[in-house]
Design an enzyme around this catalytic site. Structure first.
Site, mmCIF file in Angstrom:
data_model
loop_
_atom_site.group_PDB
_atom_site.id
_atom_site.type_symbol
_atom_site.label_atom_id
_atom_site.label_comp_id
_atom_site.label_asym_id
_atom_site.label_seq_id
_atom_site.Cartn_x
_atom_site.Cartn_y
_atom_site.Cartn_z
ATOM 1 N N SER A 8 0.840 -1.206 0.000
ATOM 2 C CA SER A 8 0.000 0.000 0.000
ATOM 3 C C SER A 8 0.874 1.254 0.000
ATOM 4 C CB SER A 8 -0.863 0.014 1.262
ATOM 5 O OG SER A 8 -0.014 0.024 2.410
ATOM 6 N N TYR A 39 -4.128 1.239 3.666
ATOM 7 C CA TYR A 39 -5.129 0.200 3.377
ATOM 8 C C TYR A 39 -5.776 -0.319 4.655
ATOM 9 C CZ TYR A 39 -3.602 -0.861 -1.486
ATOM 10 O OH TYR A 39 -3.323 -0.852 -2.831
ATOM 11 N N CYS A 70 2.768 -6.860 1.978
ATOM 12 C CA CYS A 70 1.753 -6.148 2.754
ATOM 13 C C CYS A 70 0.849 -7.194 3.389
ATOM 14 C CB CYS A 70 0.949 -5.251 1.802
ATOM 15 S SG CYS A 70 -0.387 -4.359 2.590
ATOM 16 N N ASN A 71 0.865 -7.252 4.709
ATOM 17 C CA ASN A 71 0.027 -8.225 5.410
ATOM 18 C C ASN A 71 -1.450 -7.945 5.181
ATOM 19 O OD1 ASN A 71 2.024 -9.646 7.629
ATOM 20 N ND2 ASN A 71 2.665 -7.602 7.100
ATOM 21 N N CYS A 180 3.089 -5.792 10.149
ATOM 22 C CA CYS A 180 2.812 -4.815 9.097
ATOM 23 C C CYS A 180 4.184 -4.346 8.633
ATOM 24 C CB CYS A 180 2.000 -3.646 9.655
ATOM 25 S SG CYS A 180 1.947 -2.209 8.542
ATOM 26 N N HIS A 182 5.185 -1.719 7.409
ATOM 27 C CA HIS A 182 5.539 -0.344 7.789
ATOM 28 C C HIS A 182 6.184 -0.265 9.172
ATOM 29 C CE1 HIS A 182 2.902 0.999 4.476
ATOM 30 N NE2 HIS A 182 3.341 2.232 4.656
HETATM 31 N N1 DGL Z 1 2.256 -2.265 5.031
HETATM 32 C C1 DGL Z 1 0.969 -2.829 5.136
HETATM 33 C C2 DGL Z 1 0.962 -4.163 5.891
HETATM 34 O O1 DGL Z 1 1.960 -4.868 5.935
HETATM 35 C C3 DGL Z 1 -0.201 -2.003 5.566
HETATM 36 C C4 DGL Z 1 -0.163 -0.526 5.685
HETATM 37 C C5 DGL Z 1 -1.508 0.139 5.436
HETATM 38 O O2 DGL Z 1 -2.361 0.190 6.324
HETATM 39 O O3 DGL Z 1 -1.668 0.609 4.309
HETATM 40 O O4 DGL Z 1 -0.039 -4.555 6.424
#
Ligand code: DGL
Length: 260
Positions: A8, A39, A70-71, A180, A182
């Site tokens: 995302s 997301y 991205c999880n 996540c 991020h």
């Molecule tokens: N980086 C994303 C993950 O691993 C999610 C970040 C978002 O909320 O967009 O879940």
């Protein structure tokens, strides 16, 4: 061999950063859906539509495999993408099993976005491991916004994390799962708050090993420098200021690698 990393936003860089030293590919495509991040606070159907759009674009780039770094997107859309496209698509889920494998049956704090924390996929995973009494789930959606703003160590970040972690008796936990992509940017700030018995666990390396297995290659340091093409949503990123922004994230990830 051309491998796409999709997220995302810039969280997926933490997976690609690891791949740069352990996946012998020819070229990487990095796709961050910057027009639609975050997301994790949307509905799963909305995320499915966004992931579908991104995949249509990625397929025009003739990629040989996609890492859904991205999880959240994995939980909402990977099954459908695998049904539609006939190339290896490797997703991510919070590395809860790895936490138990590394640290035995001790308490694990699983952090992720609200979609991942509230989704069926994580419930099934925990049930499969038969360890529900050892797992606490914590959504940390604000970390995604902080990361996108390159705000990693401010008082606001620290205050947010201290408050979110306050309800847990952390001396009883073996580890915190960064569920996540991020969240990898915050290991230094988290390290300041967490007691030393709480270790970090993420699924980045496991995901890349799974990709290597699916592509019949051995994980190893690439022979030369891998070229990377960057996209924000469907726009190619070529300007100096935007490439510099990405470079800052990659340098920060260099520093996070040694923190455990
Ligand atoms: N980086 C994303 C993950 O691993 C999610 C970040 C978002 O909320 O967009 O879940």
């Amino acid at each position: 061999m051309r491998v796409a990393f999709f997220d995302s936003g810039i969280g997926g860089l933490s997976v690609m950063h690891r791949a740069l030293s352990m996946l012998p590919a020819d070229e990487f495509i990095f796709f961050a859906d910057e027009d639609h991040v975050p997301y994790g606070v949307r509905s799963p159907d909305e995320v499915l539509t966004l992931v579908d759009d991104a995949f249509r674009f990625l397929m025009t780039l003739d990629v040989n495999a996609v890492v859904v770094a991205c999880n959240t997107a994995t939980s909402a859309a990977v099954r459908e993408m695998r049904r539609r496209y006939d190339i290896p698509i490797v997703g991510m889920e919070p590395a809860v099993k790895l936490a138990f494998d590394l640290y035995g049956a001790r308490k694990v704090l699983v952090t992720a976005t609200p979609i991942t924390i509230n989704g069926e996929k994580i419930k099934r995973l925990i049930a499969r491991l038969d360890r529900a009494e050892y797992v606490e789930l914590l959504a940390l959606p604000n970390l995604v916004d902080f990361a996108e703003r390159q705000e990693f160590e401010s008082d606001a970040v620290e205050e947010y994390l201290r408050r979110a972690l306050a309800p847990y008796d952390l001396k009883n936990f073996s580890s915190i799962v960064l569920g996540c992509t991020h969240f990898n940017y915050f290991k230094d700030t988290l390290r300041k708050i967490l007691p030393s018995n709480v270790r970090f666990v993420d699924g980045n390396e496991g995901t890349l090993r799974e990709l290597a297995r699916r592509m019949n290659i051995k994980p190893s340091a690439p022979r030369g420098r891998i070229g990377v093409k960057y996209f924000y949503s469907c726009r190619a990123i070529e300007g100096a200021a935007e490439l510099d922004r990405i470079e800052k994230y990659l340098r920060r990830l260099d520093r996070m690698l040694d923190i455990d």
